[in-house]
Motif scaffolding. Structure first.
Motif: not given
Length: 159
Positions: A138-157
């Motif tokens: 269910l968690r992998v269905s989060d749209p952020r895993f597919y498109e949200d660049i800002d969220w990915i940048n926050q996770q990397l930082q």
């Protein structure tokens, strides 16, 4: 959390079916008296475990994070689910091998302490496996895993 694509809904459906099959095989495996019946049950249970893990990996591989080479973020988010799934698969295979070896040597034998220990371990891990597997699916269905660049940048930082 919403499902991101019809394809993901299809994958989620099969993941839940595979999980239900595993639960049914855990329940039914107590009843067969013949070695051949146990062998068939265990082959199918292990097959469904492999299919469920494969389906989960396919959903991970389809994320933007994986395709962009940011596997460490994905691994960090699903570390617990991966560890529990691996432990459950190993416990299941060990139980099935020990059970079949015990039944093949002497069909009417009483369970050995090793078999009882493996059985208890596998049955205690199973609710954790079902919980973490379903949660990860269910968690992998989060749209952020597919498109949200800002969220990915926050996770990397954050790491």
């Amino acid at each position: 959390m919403k499902l991101s694509t019809p394809r993901y809904t299809f994958c989620l459906f099969f993941q839940l079916i595979f999980m239900l099959c595993d639960l049914l095989f855990n329940c039914v495996s107590l009843f067969p008296r013949s070695r051949d019946g146990l062998l068939v049950l265990f082959i199918f249970q292990d097959l469904f475990l492999v299919l469920s893990i494969t389906t989960m990996l396919m959903t991970f591989f389809s994320t933007y994070l994986f395709q962009a080479g940011l596997v460490e973020v994905l691994a960090r988010k699903f570390r617990a689910a991966g560890a529990v799934c691996a432990a459950y698969v190993l416990a299941s295979v060990a139980l099935h091998a020990a059970w079949l070896l015990d039944k093949w040597a002497e069909p009417e034998s009483v369970s050995t302490p090793l078999l009882i220990c493996l059985f208890t371990l596998q049955r205690c891990l199973s609710p954790w496996y079902y919980f973490f597997y379903k949660r990860a699916a269910l968690r992998v269905s989060d749209p952020r895993f597919y498109e949200d660049i800002d969220w990915i940048n926050q996770q990397l930082q954050a790491h």
